[in-house]
Each structure stands twice: as C-alpha cells, then as structure tokens.
Design a protein around this motif. Structure first.
Motif, PDB file in Angstrom:
ATOM      1  N   ASP A 192     128.454  70.945  12.227  1.00 16.45           N
ATOM      2  CA  ASP A 192     129.890  70.819  12.447  1.00 16.45           C
ATOM      3  C   ASP A 192     130.667  71.456  11.303  1.00 16.45           C
ATOM      4  O   ASP A 192     130.225  71.431  10.148  1.00 16.45           O
ATOM      5  N   LEU A 193     131.829  71.979  11.628  1.00 13.58           N
ATOM      6  CA  LEU A 193     132.776  72.476  10.631  1.00 13.58           C
ATOM      7  C   LEU A 193     134.103  71.768  10.851  1.00 13.58           C
ATOM      8  O   LEU A 193     134.616  71.720  11.974  1.00 13.58           O
ATOM      9  N   TYR A 194     134.667  71.232   9.782  1.00 13.80           N
ATOM     10  CA  TYR A 194     135.968  70.584   9.837  1.00 13.80           C
ATOM     11  C   TYR A 194     136.992  71.462   9.130  1.00 13.80           C
ATOM     12  O   TYR A 194     136.822  71.793   7.957  1.00 13.80           O
ATOM     13  N   VAL A 195     138.021  71.842   9.871  1.00 19.75           N
ATOM     14  CA  VAL A 195     139.054  72.746   9.370  1.00 19.75           C
ATOM     15  C   VAL A 195     140.388  72.000   9.369  1.00 19.75           C
ATOM     16  O   VAL A 195     140.738  71.326  10.351  1.00 19.75           O
ATOM     17  N   PHE A 196     141.124  72.152   8.273  1.00 24.86           N
ATOM     18  CA  PHE A 196     142.375  71.419   8.115  1.00 24.86           C
ATOM     19  C   PHE A 196     143.536  72.351   7.780  1.00 24.86           C
ATOM     20  O   PHE A 196     143.413  73.214   6.898  1.00 24.86           O
ATOM     21  N   ASP A 197     144.643  72.163   8.471  1.00 28.00           N
ATOM     22  CA  ASP A 197     145.915  72.632   7.954  1.00 28.00           C
ATOM     23  C   ASP A 197     146.251  71.746   6.753  1.00 28.00           C
ATOM     24  O   ASP A 197     145.670  70.671   6.583  1.00 28.00           O
ATOM     25  N   MET A 198     147.168  72.180   5.903  1.00 27.19           N
ATOM     26  CA  MET A 198     147.483  71.406   4.699  1.00 27.19           C
ATOM     27  C   MET A 198     148.789  70.631   4.842  1.00 27.19           C
ATOM     28  O   MET A 198     148.812  69.401   4.847  1.00 27.19           O
ATOM     29  N   ASP A 199     149.885  71.364   4.974  1.00 30.03           N
ATOM     30  CA  ASP A 199     151.218  70.758   4.895  1.00 30.03           C
ATOM     31  C   ASP A 199     151.517  69.883   6.106  1.00 30.03           C
ATOM     32  O   ASP A 199     151.365  70.308   7.249  1.00 30.03           O
ATOM     33  N   GLU A 200     151.904  68.654   5.842  1.00 29.78           N
ATOM     34  CA  GLU A 200     152.264  67.673   6.869  1.00 29.78           C
ATOM     35  C   GLU A 200     151.112  67.393   7.826  1.00 29.78           C
ATOM     36  O   GLU A 200     151.312  66.905   8.941  1.00 29.78           O
ATOM     37  N   THR A 201     149.902  67.706   7.376  1.00 31.57           N
ATOM     38  CA  THR A 201     148.688  67.338   8.098  1.00 31.57           C
ATOM     39  C   THR A 201     147.852  66.410   7.222  1.00 31.57           C
ATOM     40  O   THR A 201     147.626  65.258   7.566  1.00 31.57           O
ATOM     41  N   LEU A 202     147.432  66.905   6.084  1.00 33.03           N
ATOM     42  CA  LEU A 202     146.742  66.056   5.112  1.00 33.03           C
ATOM     43  C   LEU A 202     147.725  65.306   4.224  1.00 33.03           C
ATOM     44  O   LEU A 202     147.399  64.255   3.668  1.00 33.03           O
ATOM     45  N   PHE A 203     148.919  65.854   4.110  1.00 30.88           N
ATOM     46  CA  PHE A 203     149.952  65.278   3.248  1.00 30.88           C
ATOM     47  C   PHE A 203     151.203  64.942   4.062  1.00 30.88           C
ATOM     48  O   PHE A 203     151.546  65.643   5.015  1.00 30.88           O
ATOM     49  N   ASP A 204     151.877  63.899   3.641  1.00 34.17           N
ATOM     50  CA  ASP A 204     153.127  63.485   4.270  1.00 34.17           C
ATOM     51  C   ASP A 204     154.289  64.299   3.690  1.00 34.17           C
ATOM     52  O   ASP A 204     155.299  63.744   3.246  1.00 34.17           O
ATOM     53  N   ALA A 205     154.128  65.608   3.681  1.00 35.69           N
ATOM     54  CA  ALA A 205     155.134  66.508   3.119  1.00 35.69           C
ATOM     55  C   ALA A 205     154.634  67.929   3.281  1.00 35.69           C
ATOM     56  O   ALA A 205     153.451  68.156   3.569  1.00 35.69           O
ATOM     57  N   THR A 242     130.081  73.219  16.454  1.00 36.18           N
ATOM     58  CA  THR A 242     131.332  72.551  16.796  1.00 36.18           C
ATOM     59  C   THR A 242     132.341  72.731  15.678  1.00 36.18           C
ATOM     60  O   THR A 242     132.021  72.496  14.513  1.00 36.18           O
ATOM     61  N   THR A 243     133.560  73.131  16.039  1.00 39.42           N
ATOM     62  CA  THR A 243     134.644  73.244  15.074  1.00 39.42           C
ATOM     63  C   THR A 243     135.706  72.203  15.397  1.00 39.42           C
ATOM     64  O   THR A 243     136.193  72.118  16.533  1.00 39.42           O
ATOM     65  N   HIS A 244     136.057  71.397  14.395  1.00 39.33           N
ATOM     66  CA  HIS A 244     137.094  70.378  14.501  1.00 39.33           C
ATOM     67  C   HIS A 244     138.298  70.850  13.692  1.00 39.33           C
ATOM     68  O   HIS A 244     138.147  71.236  12.522  1.00 39.33           O
ATOM     69  N   PHE A 245     139.490  70.795  14.281  1.00 35.43           N
ATOM     70  CA  PHE A 245     140.680  71.297  13.590  1.00 35.43           C
ATOM     71  C   PHE A 245     141.795  70.261  13.611  1.00 35.43           C
ATOM     72  O   PHE A 245     142.106  69.692  14.653  1.00 35.43           O
ATOM     73  N   PHE A 246     142.397  70.051  12.446  1.00 37.10           N
ATOM     74  CA  PHE A 246     143.490  69.097  12.273  1.00 37.10           C
ATOM     75  C   PHE A 246     144.762  69.857  11.901  1.00 37.10           C
ATOM     76  O   PHE A 246     144.760  70.652  10.952  1.00 37.10           O
ATOM     77  N   THR A 247     145.856  69.581  12.626  1.00 38.98           N
ATOM     78  CA  THR A 247     147.129  70.236  12.315  1.00 38.98           C
ATOM     79  C   THR A 247     148.288  69.422  12.865  1.00 38.98           C
ATOM     80  O   THR A 247     148.097  68.507  13.683  1.00 38.98           O
ATOM     81  N   TYR A 305     142.787  67.712  16.544  1.00 39.81           N
ATOM     82  CA  TYR A 305     143.399  66.448  16.163  1.00 39.81           C
ATOM     83  C   TYR A 305     144.813  66.749  15.669  1.00 39.81           C
ATOM     84  O   TYR A 305     144.992  67.427  14.659  1.00 39.81           O
ATOM     85  N   LEU A 306     145.804  66.263  16.408  1.00 39.27           N
ATOM     86  CA  LEU A 306     147.201  66.546  16.095  1.00 39.27           C
ATOM     87  C   LEU A 306     147.750  65.388  15.267  1.00 39.27           C
ATOM     88  O   LEU A 306     147.928  64.274  15.767  1.00 39.27           O
ATOM     89  N   VAL A 307     148.004  65.667  14.000  1.00 36.36           N
ATOM     90  CA  VAL A 307     148.467  64.636  13.068  1.00 36.36           C
ATOM     91  C   VAL A 307     149.995  64.610  13.089  1.00 36.36           C
ATOM     92  O   VAL A 307     150.649  65.537  12.612  1.00 36.36           O
ATOM     93  N   ASN A 308     150.554  63.554  13.684  1.00 35.73           N
ATOM     94  CA  ASN A 308     152.020  63.449  13.780  1.00 35.73           C
ATOM     95  C   ASN A 308     152.615  64.789  14.212  1.00 35.73           C
ATOM     96  O   ASN A 308     153.445  65.371  13.508  1.00 35.73           O
ATOM     97  N   PRO A 309     152.208  65.311  15.358  1.00 36.72           N
ATOM     98  CA  PRO A 309     152.542  66.697  15.702  1.00 36.72           C
ATOM     99  C   PRO A 309     154.032  66.921  15.947  1.00 36.72           C
ATOM    100  O   PRO A 309     154.755  66.000  16.333  1.00 36.72           O
ATOM    101  N   CYS A 310     154.447  68.155  15.745  1.00 37.02           N
ATOM    102  CA  CYS A 310     155.818  68.551  16.057  1.00 37.02           C
ATOM    103  C   CYS A 310     156.008  68.457  17.578  1.00 37.02           C
ATOM    104  O   CYS A 310     155.033  68.442  18.342  1.00 37.02           O
ATOM    105  N   PRO A 311     157.250  68.378  18.042  1.00 30.62           N
ATOM    106  CA  PRO A 311     157.478  68.198  19.487  1.00 30.62           C
ATOM    107  C   PRO A 311     156.825  69.266  20.356  1.00 30.62           C
ATOM    108  O   PRO A 311     156.281  68.947  21.433  1.00 30.62           O
ATOM    109  N   LYS A 312     156.855  70.520  19.919  1.00 30.96           N
ATOM    110  CA  LYS A 312     156.279  71.587  20.723  1.00 30.96           C
ATOM    111  C   LYS A 312     154.771  71.429  20.873  1.00 30.96           C
ATOM    112  O   LYS A 312     154.206  71.689  21.935  1.00 30.96           O
ATOM    113  N   LEU A 313     154.105  70.986  19.809  1.00 29.48           N
ATOM    114  CA  LEU A 313     152.656  70.807  19.885  1.00 29.48           C
ATOM    115  C   LEU A 313     152.302  69.521  20.625  1.00 29.48           C
ATOM    116  O   LEU A 313     151.335  69.484  21.396  1.00 29.48           O
ATOM    117  N   ARG A 314     153.090  68.485  20.413  1.00 27.30           N
ATOM    118  CA  ARG A 314     152.838  67.226  21.127  1.00 27.30           C
ATOM    119  C   ARG A 314     152.907  67.425  22.642  1.00 27.30           C
ATOM    120  O   ARG A 314     152.158  66.793  23.396  1.00 27.30           O
TER     121      ARG A 314
END
Length: 224
Positions: free
Chosen positions: A8-21, A179-184, A200-209
């Motif tokens: 497995d590979l876990y890929v992360f966006d940074m801003d407002e995904t791993l951090f609340d900012a 398998t690739t897992h992506f958080f944004t 995995y959509l972390v508190n996604p923006c309206p367009k992504l939600r």
C-alpha cells in the motif's frame, strides 16, 4: 535490479488535510509578524488569492510571484531557519490529532507515505520531515545564487501536476503499489482522487463533497 515492491501507498495533501489550516497562509502570516513581508495589504491579497484557490481558479504563477516577493534575495539558509521557527510556532499546533495518530500507525506498520502539496518545496519538505512522512513533493523553484526565485522548476505539484509528479517518482524509484490511498480536502486534487484506489475527503470543500458518493470514497470529519 531490485525487486518490485507490492504494498500500500498512502498519499496526503498537506494544507487543510493534515492540518487545520493552510500552511502557506500561516507562513505568510509569520513573514508579516517577523517584519519580512512589509507590503501594505499583503495578507489581504493572500486571502484573495487563496479564495481563488479554494474555487479551483488560482493561476499558480500569479500566486508565486506574489508570495515569493518578500523573499527576493534572501539566502536559502535564512529562509530554512525561518521555516523551522514557523513550523514550531504556527504549524505544528494545527496538526489534526487524527492525522498524527494515522501517521504513527503507518510508520509502525512500515507503510510508505508521501505528502504532495501545491505549496513551495522548502516549506513542504520541512513539514513532512517534522511529522514523519517519508517522501515530500512541493512546487520546486528555480534558484539563483543560493536564493529562490518565483519561477517554477519542472512540473508544479498542482492539479494534474500532482499525478504526473507522483508517477515520475514511482518510475524513478522502481516502485509498484497494489493500492494507493489518498487524503485531501480540495477540488484542485480531483485528478489525483481519480487516480487513487481509495480516497478520503478530510472536511472537503463543497465542490469535492458533492462528488463524495463515488465508490471507495469516504468523508472524514477531523478536528483539533
């Protein structure tokens, strides 16, 4: 030749995904507080450009010209010191506890992790190192006499560029993951969402939600 790796590979966006900012916004706030960014209305212009980003309408070249202007001619080593101070004071307190726990678990299980962000590389790589992510990709900048310019070096890690850069890394490292897992959180990452196996959509923006009912996509409500 080394054998291909199947895992497995876990890929992360940074801003407002791993951090609340948005870490780039925190960085710009830091530069104002430190007296480095002194242009009147600097943070207001930053907010205007970030609103365009949130809608998926930001021209990255325009943003970099703006955001790198206070750092013109500043030696890279000075910027590196400021980045570490900013991470300590402003960024690490905004790390989601859920993100921290997940990263600890992945490290324990020896799962490979990548953070790929549309922020500049000198910020992304320092943050990734601090939170224990194996590989970091950000927007690389052309350098001039040990200083950074606002010119993009290579392919920007933005929108479709994230997919391209990830594929380049996989090819260069001779790695294959089943398998690739992506958080944004961002609609700008739709190309990489469509490339990943699990999203995995972390508190996604309206367009992504609005797209979150796809197979193997789920919404996560992370909070400090």
């Amino acid at each position: 030749m080394e054998p291909l790796m199947l895992q497995d590979l876990y890929v992360f966006d940074m801003d407002e995904t791993l951090f609340d900012a948005d870490c780039a916004v925190l960085w710009n706030e830091f530069l104002v507080e430190k007296g480095v960014a002194t242009t009147p209305g600097f943070l207001e212009e930053d907010a205007r450009l970030m609103a365009l980003y949130a809608q998926g309408d930001l021209a990255m070249e325009e943003y970099l010209t703006f955001s790198m202007s206070p750092l013109k001619g500043v030696p890279k080593q000075d910027i590196a010191c400021w980045v570490e101070q900013c991470i300590d004071e402003k960024i690490m307190p905004r790390l989601y506890p859920q993100a921290k726990a997940l990263l600890v678990s992945l490290k324990h299980d020896e799962v490979d992790t990548v953070m790929i962000s549309a922020s500049v590389s000198f910020l992304v790589k320092a943050i990734a190192q601090r939170i224990g992510i194996d590989v970091a990709m950000g927007i690389d900048l052309v350098e001039d006499n040990s200083t950074y310019t606002a010119e993009i070096d290579g392919i920007a890690t933005y929108r479709e560029g994230k997919v391209t850069r990830l594929q380049q890394w996989l090819k260069n490292e001779n790695r294959v993951y089943h398998t690739t897992h992506f958080f944004t959180d961002s609609i700008n990452d739709l190309p990489l969402c469509e490339h990943a196996n699990y999203v995995y959509l972390v508190n996604p923006c309206p367009k992504l939600r609005a797209l979150s009912n796809r197979e193997h996509w789920q919404v996560l409500a992370w909070a400090l």
